[in-house]
Design an enzyme around this catalytic site. Sequence first.
Site, PDB file in Angstrom:
ATOM      1  N   ASP A  42      -5.300 -17.255 -23.026  1.00  0.00           N
ATOM      2  CA  ASP A  42      -6.203 -17.512 -24.151  1.00  0.00           C
ATOM      3  C   ASP A  42      -6.172 -18.995 -24.513  1.00  0.00           C
ATOM      4  O   ASP A  42      -5.122 -19.644 -24.419  1.00  0.00           O
ATOM      5  CB  ASP A  42      -5.776 -16.666 -25.354  1.00  0.00           C
ATOM      6  CG  ASP A  42      -6.885 -16.475 -26.357  1.00  0.00           C
ATOM      7  OD1 ASP A  42      -8.026 -16.889 -26.087  1.00  0.00           O
ATOM      8  OD2 ASP A  42      -6.602 -15.913 -27.434  1.00  0.00           O
ATOM      9  N   ASN A  92     -15.492  -9.103 -22.030  1.00  0.00           N
ATOM     10  CA  ASN A  92     -16.057 -10.453 -21.892  1.00  0.00           C
ATOM     11  C   ASN A  92     -17.546 -10.457 -21.563  1.00  0.00           C
ATOM     12  O   ASN A  92     -18.212 -11.488 -21.709  1.00  0.00           O
ATOM     13  CB  ASN A  92     -15.301 -11.256 -20.833  1.00  0.00           C
ATOM     14  CG  ASN A  92     -13.929 -11.701 -21.264  1.00  0.00           C
ATOM     15  OD1 ASN A  92     -13.054 -11.945 -20.429  1.00  0.00           O
ATOM     16  ND2 ASN A  92     -13.705 -11.803 -22.570  1.00  0.00           N
ATOM     17  N   TRP A  93     -18.091  -9.316 -21.135  1.00  0.00           N
ATOM     18  CA  TRP A  93     -19.530  -9.241 -20.895  1.00  0.00           C
ATOM     19  C   TRP A  93     -20.330  -9.506 -22.169  1.00  0.00           C
ATOM     20  O   TRP A  93     -21.518  -9.852 -22.100  1.00  0.00           O
ATOM     21  CB  TRP A  93     -19.904  -7.854 -20.352  1.00  0.00           C
ATOM     22  CG  TRP A  93     -19.426  -7.577 -18.959  1.00  0.00           C
ATOM     23  CD1 TRP A  93     -18.338  -6.824 -18.606  1.00  0.00           C
ATOM     24  CD2 TRP A  93     -20.014  -8.024 -17.732  1.00  0.00           C
ATOM     25  NE1 TRP A  93     -18.209  -6.784 -17.238  1.00  0.00           N
ATOM     26  CE2 TRP A  93     -19.229  -7.508 -16.662  1.00  0.00           C
ATOM     27  CE3 TRP A  93     -21.129  -8.812 -17.429  1.00  0.00           C
ATOM     28  CZ2 TRP A  93     -19.519  -7.753 -15.331  1.00  0.00           C
ATOM     29  CZ3 TRP A  93     -21.424  -9.065 -16.095  1.00  0.00           C
ATOM     30  CH2 TRP A  93     -20.629  -8.536 -15.061  1.00  0.00           C
ATOM     31  N   SER A 143      -4.945  -6.957 -26.339  1.00  0.00           N
ATOM     32  CA  SER A 143      -6.363  -6.971 -25.976  1.00  0.00           C
ATOM     33  C   SER A 143      -6.707  -6.120 -24.750  1.00  0.00           C
ATOM     34  O   SER A 143      -7.376  -6.578 -23.823  1.00  0.00           O
ATOM     35  CB  SER A 143      -6.820  -8.423 -25.747  1.00  0.00           C
ATOM     36  OG  SER A 143      -6.737  -9.162 -26.940  1.00  0.00           O
TER      37      SER A 143
END
Length: 231
Positions: free
Chosen positions: A12, A60-61, A188
């Site tokens: 990240d 993430n799309w 996550s």
Amino acid sequence: MKNPTHISFIMDGNRRWAKKRFLPDIAGHRSGALNIEKILICASELEIPYVTFYTFSTENWSRNEVEVSDLFNLMREYVLSNLSKFQEDERFIFKIIGDVEKLPIDLQDSLKKLESISKEKKQYTTTAIFAINYGGRDEIVRSVNKILSQKSENNYQISEDDILDNLDTKGIPDVDIMIRTGGNQRISNFLIFQSIYAELFFTDTLWPDFSKNELHLIIDEYKKRVRKYGK
């Protein structure tokens, strides 16, 4: 305690790294990609058998189309430009996990080439695992669906071993250390089945700045911890 067998990274902070330098997001992702190689070399020097990098999640799309496209272009570029080097480097083999079939076809082909160069290596130190279009819940759902497609009994009871045998990580040991850079303290949806006894480390360091020295310090701290596995 001995060295960990499997370290996973939630990488990240690439975009924040770029923003601090008044650069576009892709510059942060590019710097992050270069840092993967540095950390992978460090893991090999430490003889860590498995290292997994959370490269692109199923969530993430939801990012804007330009950034997603830039990320895929970066993956293509990085893989294709380094294939020869990776093929000659005997320290690593490569594995891709996640629902790769939903990626662009040409990117799928590039990732298959990356995996294929590993097949003839016999004396490697570290397996580098890239989680692409990966989500922990999605992986478990896909695993259960595989089991159901294989079993004909209507009353078949799915076991933990059934799920393990159909995960993307079949044959790979559970995670010993999970490291998240960038300051957030959550996992996550990453390797949730495989990380039930992982030691969690969170650092404010942004991924492109995460160093070999910081990895050494985390491993030193890991060795001080007592892992009881519920005993």
